[in-house]
Scaffold this active site. Structure first.
Site, PDB file in Angstrom:
ATOM      1  N   CYS A 197      -3.511  -8.397  -5.460  1.00 43.39           N
ATOM      2  CA  CYS A 197      -3.202  -9.774  -5.811  1.00 43.39           C
ATOM      3  C   CYS A 197      -2.004  -9.873  -6.739  1.00 43.39           C
ATOM      4  O   CYS A 197      -1.681 -10.952  -7.213  1.00 43.39           O
ATOM      5  CB  CYS A 197      -4.410 -10.426  -6.497  1.00 43.39           C
ATOM      6  SG  CYS A 197      -5.928 -10.344  -5.543  1.00 43.39           S
ATOM      7  N   ARG A 243      -2.107 -17.669  -4.789  1.00 40.16           N
ATOM      8  CA  ARG A 243      -3.273 -16.959  -4.278  1.00 40.16           C
ATOM      9  C   ARG A 243      -4.289 -16.702  -5.388  1.00 40.16           C
ATOM     10  O   ARG A 243      -5.499 -16.887  -5.199  1.00 40.16           O
ATOM     11  CB  ARG A 243      -2.840 -15.638  -3.646  1.00 40.16           C
ATOM     12  CG  ARG A 243      -4.010 -14.829  -3.102  1.00 40.16           C
ATOM     13  CD  ARG A 243      -3.570 -13.467  -2.636  1.00 40.16           C
ATOM     14  NE  ARG A 243      -4.713 -12.721  -2.104  1.00 40.16           N
ATOM     15  CZ  ARG A 243      -4.648 -11.470  -1.689  1.00 40.16           C
ATOM     16  NH1 ARG A 243      -3.511 -10.825  -1.725  1.00 40.16           N
ATOM     17  NH2 ARG A 243      -5.723 -10.864  -1.228  1.00 40.16           N
TER      18      ARG A 243
END
Length: 311
Positions: A197, A243
């Site tokens: 991430c 995200r």
């Protein structure tokens, strides 16, 4: 008659083919295949199977197509390289490959195997053709996952920055959120911003695909191509910031199980597609402005040349 038939066969092969397919190079090809196959199976099982290397097969397929496309106009320039050059390069790569194979370090093994493959290509076609094929060969190197030590070193500041930005943004919206390093606390949940991430994986895959797109469409305009490539960094970071925000909000509103399941992977794919679409959109927006500026710069340069000539 047998001699005549042999001569006819050799004549049909052509001098270039006979020159390239000598016995020593055929042995070299067989030896190369012996370690390409197990290494690529190793890379596929350990590197391409995870999110970090999921872009590898796409880059491999598009890179091989591009290599074949660029090979056609330059294949007539192929000349075998000096044997002692090839021997020196193989003396470097073969021991390194044995070491990587024994230690089972997939990242090192893949790159060393690729270096050996480039050495064999160089032995067949020579330096000039390798230089002309530099972009497809460079692009194919993105197929292999980067070393984990490099990933860890580069992702740490990205993970820290994304965590801080996410916490600050959601705190402004009134969410009960706090952070400590790469740990995020929201409500009763604790999240860890992982390497997947943090932006690096998207940065690598986005850079590779953007380079592929830029090379095909703007090969002659290297300054503009460089500008688009540099834009990959902020686009990838912004996409991964979104995200992380999505995953935090999913965890808070739908629970940890929902955020870490299918929606986790879907968010990654969606953000990557959005980032790639953003690069294409930026190209469409910037290109007309760039062309107008380039025309003005060319006109100014011509005016200076005319003024200097008049003097």
């Amino acid at each position: 008659m047998a001699t005549l038939a042999a001569d006819t066969t050799n004549a049909g092969m052509g001098p270039r083919l006979r020159q390239l397919l000598t016995l020593d190079r055929l042995v070299l090809l067989i030896a190369l295949a012996a370690f390409i196959i197990p290494t690529m199976m190793f890379v596929a099982q350990t590197g391409w199977s995870g999110e970090e290397g999921a872009h590898g097969p796409i880059i491999m397929a598009t890179g091989l197509w591009l290599l074949w496309r660029e090979w056609q106009p330059v294949k007539h320039l192929a000349r075998p390289a000096p044997g002692w050059h090839v021997a020196i390069l193989l003396a470097i790569f073969v021991p390194l490959f044995i070491f990587a194979r024994v230690t089972q370090i997939v990242e090192i093994e893949g790159y060393i195997m690729y270096g050996g493959l480039l050495t064999v290509l160089y032995s067949f076609v020579g330096e000039r053709v390798v230089r002309l094929l530099w972009f497809p060969l460079f692009y194919l190197a993105f197929s292999f996952p980067p070393p984990e030590t490099v990933v860890a070193a580069l992702t740490l500041p990205l993970k820290m920055a994304l965590s801080e930005w996410s916490v600050s943004f959601l705190r402004l919206l009134g969410y009960p959120i706090g952070g400590e390093g790469v740990r995020i606390f929201i409500g009763q949940y604790e999240l860890l911003v992982a390497a997947a991430c943090s932006g690096l994986n998207s940065l690598i895959s986005l850079t590779a695909i953007t380079l592929f797109y830029v090379y095909l469409r703007h090969q002659a305009e290297w300054r503009y191509a460089l500008l688009l490539t540099l834009l990959v960094i902020p686009v990838a970071l912004f996409a991964n910031f979104l995200r992380v925000l999505i995953l935090i909000l999913l965890t808070y509103h739908a629970g940890e199980a929902a955020a870490q399941g299918f929606l986790h992977n879907f968010a990654g794919l969606f953000m990557f597609a959005a980032a790639l679409g953003a690069m294409f959109a930026l190209d469409e927006l910037i290109r007309p402005i760039w062309r107008k500026r380039a025309a003005r710069w060319a006109q100014a340069d011509n005016s200076k040349e005319l003024a200097n000539g008049a003097r």
